[in-house]
Design a protein around this motif. Sequence first.
Motif, mmCIF file in Angstrom:
data_model
loop_
_atom_site.group_PDB
_atom_site.id
_atom_site.type_symbol
_atom_site.label_atom_id
_atom_site.label_comp_id
_atom_site.label_asym_id
_atom_site.label_seq_id
_atom_site.Cartn_x
_atom_site.Cartn_y
_atom_site.Cartn_z
ATOM 1 N N ASN B 187 38.834 65.450 55.710
ATOM 2 C CA ASN B 187 39.309 64.103 55.383
ATOM 3 C C ASN B 187 38.537 63.634 54.169
ATOM 4 O OD1 ASN B 187 39.258 64.258 58.595
ATOM 5 N ND2 ASN B 187 40.914 62.892 57.977
ATOM 6 N N VAL B 189 38.295 60.317 51.111
ATOM 7 C CA VAL B 189 38.761 59.092 50.468
ATOM 8 C C VAL B 189 37.928 58.891 49.216
ATOM 9 C CG1 VAL B 189 39.598 57.918 52.545
ATOM 10 C CG2 VAL B 189 37.179 57.756 51.912
ATOM 11 N N TYR B 203 34.164 60.147 49.397
ATOM 12 C CA TYR B 203 33.531 60.508 50.669
ATOM 13 C C TYR B 203 34.355 61.609 51.307
ATOM 14 C CZ TYR B 203 31.469 55.940 49.784
ATOM 15 O OH TYR B 203 30.812 54.879 49.187
ATOM 16 N N THR B 205 34.692 64.437 54.530
ATOM 17 C CA THR B 205 34.270 64.916 55.851
ATOM 18 C C THR B 205 34.926 66.262 56.098
ATOM 19 O OG1 THR B 205 34.260 62.627 56.634
ATOM 20 C CG2 THR B 205 34.167 64.364 58.310
ATOM 21 N N ILE B 213 29.927 68.579 62.470
ATOM 22 C CA ILE B 213 30.613 67.786 61.449
ATOM 23 C C ILE B 213 29.773 67.790 60.169
ATOM 24 C CG2 ILE B 213 29.531 65.582 62.095
ATOM 25 C CD1 ILE B 213 32.297 64.258 61.536
ATOM 26 N N HIS B 215 29.468 65.769 56.305
ATOM 27 C CA HIS B 215 29.922 64.624 55.521
ATOM 28 C C HIS B 215 29.201 64.613 54.177
ATOM 29 C CE1 HIS B 215 30.153 60.280 54.326
ATOM 30 N NE2 HIS B 215 31.370 60.422 54.808
ATOM 31 N N LEU B 328 45.822 59.311 51.294
ATOM 32 C CA LEU B 328 45.143 58.194 51.954
ATOM 33 C C LEU B 328 44.205 58.625 53.074
ATOM 34 C CD1 LEU B 328 48.303 55.935 52.155
ATOM 35 C CD2 LEU B 328 46.598 56.005 50.322
ATOM 36 N N GLY B 329 43.529 59.730 52.882
ATOM 37 C CA GLY B 329 42.518 60.126 53.856
ATOM 38 C C GLY B 329 43.034 60.951 55.012
ATOM 39 N N LYS B 330 44.322 61.260 54.964
ATOM 40 C CA LYS B 330 44.930 62.048 56.038
ATOM 41 C C LYS B 330 44.160 63.371 56.216
ATOM 42 C CE LYS B 330 49.532 63.945 57.117
ATOM 43 N NZ LYS B 330 49.420 65.267 56.418
ATOM 44 N N GLN B 331 44.081 63.844 57.446
ATOM 45 C CA GLN B 331 43.374 65.089 57.716
ATOM 46 C C GLN B 331 44.211 66.270 57.205
ATOM 47 O OE1 GLN B 331 42.021 66.944 61.840
ATOM 48 N NE2 GLN B 331 40.667 65.329 61.136
#
Lengths: 336, 336, 336, 336
Positions: B187, B189, B203, B205, B213, B215, B328-331
């Motif tokens: 993800n 953004v 950012y 992830t 995880i 980041h 828009l940040g979609k996985q």
Amino acid sequence: MVKVGLIGFGYWGPNLVRNFASADNCQVKMVADFRIDRIANISRLYPGVEITADPLDIINNKDIDAVIIATPVFTHFDLAEAALKNGKHVLVEKPMTSSTKQAETLLNIAEQRNLTLMVDHTFLYTGAVDKMKELIEGDSIGKVKYFDSTRINLGLFQPDVNVLWDLAPHDLSILFHLVPYKPVSVNAVGISHTSNQIENIAYLTINYENDFIAHFNCSWTSPVKVRSTLIGGDKKMIVYNDLEPSEKIRIYDTSYNHQNDEEKNRIMVDYRIGDVQIPKVSTKEALASVAKDFIQSILQKKQPIANGQLGMDVVRILEASQVSIKNLGKQINISK
Amino acid sequence: MVKVGLIGFGYWGPNLVRNFASADNCQVKMVADFRIDRIANISRLYPGVEITADPLDIINNKDIDAVIIATPVFTHFDLAEAALKNGKHVLVEKPMTSSTKQAETLLNIAEQRNLTLMVDHTFLYTGAVDKMKELIEGDSIGKVKYFDSTRINLGLFQPDVNVLWDLAPHDLSILFHLVPYKPVSVNAVGISHTSNQIENIAYLTINYENDFIAHFNCSWTSPVKVRSTLIGGDKKMIVYNDLEPSEKIRIYDTSYNHQNDEEKNRIMVDYRIGDVQIPKVSTKEALASVAKDFIQSILQKKQPIANGQLGMDVVRILEASQVSIKNLGKQINISK
Amino acid sequence: MVKVGLIGFGYWGPNLVRNFASADNCQVKMVADFRIDRIANISRLYPGVEITADPLDIINNKDIDAVIIATPVFTHFDLAEAALKNGKHVLVEKPMTSSTKQAETLLNIAEQRNLTLMVDHTFLYTGAVDKMKELIEGDSIGKVKYFDSTRINLGLFQPDVNVLWDLAPHDLSILFHLVPYKPVSVNAVGISHTSNQIENIAYLTINYENDFIAHFNCSWTSPVKVRSTLIGGDKKMIVYNDLEPSEKIRIYDTSYNHQNDEEKNRIMVDYRIGDVQIPKVSTKEALASVAKDFIQSILQKKQPIANGQLGMDVVRILEASQVSIKNLGKQINISK
Amino acid sequence: MVKVGLIGFGYWGPNLVRNFASADNCQVKMVADFRIDRIANISRLYPGVEITADPLDIINNKDIDAVIIATPVFTHFDLAEAALKNGKHVLVEKPMTSSTKQAETLLNIAEQRNLTLMVDHTFLYTGAVDKMKELIEGDSIGKVKYFDSTRINLGLFQPDVNVLWDLAPHDLSILFHLVPYKPVSVNAVGISHTSNQIENIAYLTINYENDFIAHFNCSWTSPVKVRSTLIGGDKKMIVYNDLEPSEKIRIYDTSYNHQNDEEKNRIMVDYRIGDVQIPKVSTKEALASVAKDFIQSILQKKQPIANGQLGMDVVRILEASQVSIKNLGKQINISK
């Protein structure tokens, strides 16, 4: 004279009693906690303060004007609603409620009955936040472009709410207090390292109509404690480090417009431009100002800084972030 | 004896020549840059090194075994492909290519022709990363749970690639070098504060099948320079601060299992558990080890640490992150 | 059960009462301060504690076993002497007295009457000093070679004593607690920036028969607050920074024997050798341990850590330093 | 065009050649070092520079106008005297000579022959010292009250000079450059931890007619590297931390006049007054400015900043400090 009752005497309770007890035009009448042993000797420290195991003794008390609710989040709504319906002014711990809908209901009741509804977003009353507010409104920062917050430490894993609900309310309240723009959507991701699947690390981004962005890094599982926020303006930038005893705010004479290449190159070769200023900030106890603002708002029928609307805005973000996490980071619009 | 040619003599060029010139079993034959003035006096410093404005003089040079490509990213693929097809071993600057497809093509050619293909992920050759590799493989950290990296400063806005393509390759290569798990999705953004719509803050992830995880916080517009990474294990945690001259790595005797409430409470009252260890790390110049690994890999027909596969993994994440930002940040799943 | 009375309720008074009130086998019977308003409401916080304006009400009180003296330095001797002569055990604030002769007199009376005489050198009861004691006695530091202390800040100018009498007792007590060698002489210089000619900056060196040296840098007029001490051993060195919330002690794997040139060169090229260790130190309140040690020493007829002898050693250095300052830094032998 | 020769090509030599080679109106003609292998390949880097094992080839060279002496301290005088007597301008490494008498002799010869005599006190040419000079002369600091310097690290033990001769010249030259008052006496103490009895830790105090004081803490045996100086004025104070990459100078809005008790109390409760300012300082290479000043002084017949007089003042303090150490810290007047 405002007569207050406190419901919930946990970690924060003694500080609340101490500050309200010493506030002008205020009298602490009663403290309620079902763990009666916790409050047994309050009257020794504060003669005249009654104690009870039953919150209703406060909520139904004709002699009490205002109620402070310092209980777990999931109980905020029922207690606040009952208090407001009994005509009491309410100060509730943050986060205000477990849902936007609950917050809205409380706001409506308070408005209908001309009651003060306030949330204990204590940080809004610190000297550091005062100073940043002054800097931003005084336009020495210029147009604010981003807000980047890190609040991580080796903290207690909450059994009922995730790390965003636990830590982000501080930074969200500061964001809404300082930055005038309206958020339109959020993206959030997180991970749980415990069997209960409650996230102990989470990252939240708030998107806006303009080119402003806000990001929040929250963790209960960091070996180091960090409490810092970068606020970038097109004239200057602020670094807010809440762990610094006497240098919480640093102002950098820096900006990043890139009209021409010389500018670009200057930035490349040089890793900061101009001076740094470390303003002195007041070290007064924030909670004393919280008490004062609550009492003044009641007496003068004005809106407190940490009013219910701001409290609801915080809850709205937390609610949306949870939806985003469950939807794998999908952007969630903020319904208004 | 490996005879090398260098294409591109920009900011990094002089360091490359210096380190390869002083490496064992290596001879720098030629340097190419169309900005001929930049390389005019190389031969004064390095007698015997020829110069040219035309990369083909190197790529087609029968007397050259290996080519170092230190040109802008968008030129990497064409130059590397041509060099490989002429039977040259290739060391390319990071990021390896502009797309996974390009990276795959280069990997295939290199494999078919038994040529060494390496990417200059210099950080993998630093004493600090060596030490972290040793700690993680030695299991003193335990099961790795998260990787949280911040790489922000007041930097030059790249005209062609966004801040992730510019800064994240360092941290991505370290992640892939240290952590064995396979990423499954990303993800991302970001925001652009310039008219060209290239993100200067982003950012990222990275999600995994297990509960690990990663980041990444990248910015060209921070007033302060930060180069730090937290790596959390269930036994110990590492804080890697690359700006520290002599204390880059700190190891915290801390963990966060929560079998019982005493543990929880200990964590709450106490904001770190146990000792901190600051191991001494080697301060040797990383680029010298890069040169050595490249030459040894050619001579011994072994895979270098910063091999083409790792370089491609980095590009795959960058590519997917761009898709996520645009969505828009979609996985975004990582196709393999 | 030890029944104590406190004489002097200034800045430190409330802490003394709180810690003795909560100590085992101890009861606070009476507090005396001529500023009667200061102590008016003590009994509300501590039921059963009597108050008086007259110290003699405590000193002559048949029902009191031990007296805590927390008044200005120049009054310590008369009050302590009177208390001891009335058979009371005595805990006196630091510095113990205004002269070595006074300290000696008190020691003699206490000895003759088998009374406990203790000085409130609180730092000796901190987790950090405990840890350093353990390290030095455990010989992980090796032979101690120097003690270099800096205690400077923007502080209140004392009207009656100079900066050494005000600040150095902390560091002198730590020195005597940690280092077994006997001092033989002192050199001190200082400067006064006020009309009363009381030094607000002073530098003190203590000389020993062996090659150990101790130096103290004390100032009321530093823009920055520093509380740090270097302790060098021939195996390892300690940096003690009392302002660090959770990393007060750092242990350096370093030493400085120079048998051979390689060692020399290694030291030159490299600005530290080996690892750094930051041990966890207890964060218990030191004053609680002071109370406990005082009470235990009375009940078990043992010598406390901060005994009168150590208190006298501190005064002897302060006295000699004053002579040295008046004699332009001349070395003053310490008569024993 | 000034034609220079360099005698001594040790640690500092390459920097000297590089900076003089690139300076305007300057030509490096010859480099001398008896370790001929050290200088063998200079001509490859700097075509036209001749090399020799014999300093006299430079001192007697008709074609050379100025001589840079970068040899061990004990050789400075003989080489400088010979060069001056041959009509050469001289730049000598610090400390200038081994005695005040030697320094005086050189000054006299230079004066008689109108030759430039300069000492390489490089720190006087840094952006940080420039900034402090500007602040003090601009009177924003007010009347300067003290100068407190700490220069400690784990350093090479010099075989011939003690730690003051090795480290203090930097700070002494800065003191004399910034503070106009004339010193009248010194006190110094030190300790040696090696068999050669050369002090590796030493403390130096310089006394003045007025109430200004300067103190120097020098050590080769500190586990941590510190390079910091406090300069207190009655208006503001400066903290100069030379190890800070971009924040070497901090200016504190603080002072310590004590007209009234409110002031006292404010200072007590509050550990700094007002803001802190971190001015941007130039990061230009100091040695380039050293070269420029030397050449300009020769061509314009002006006195350089780091002139022989200042160099002699430094030596005078070092010489007196040695006498004081041998006399157990006794105050030694500075004969003029």
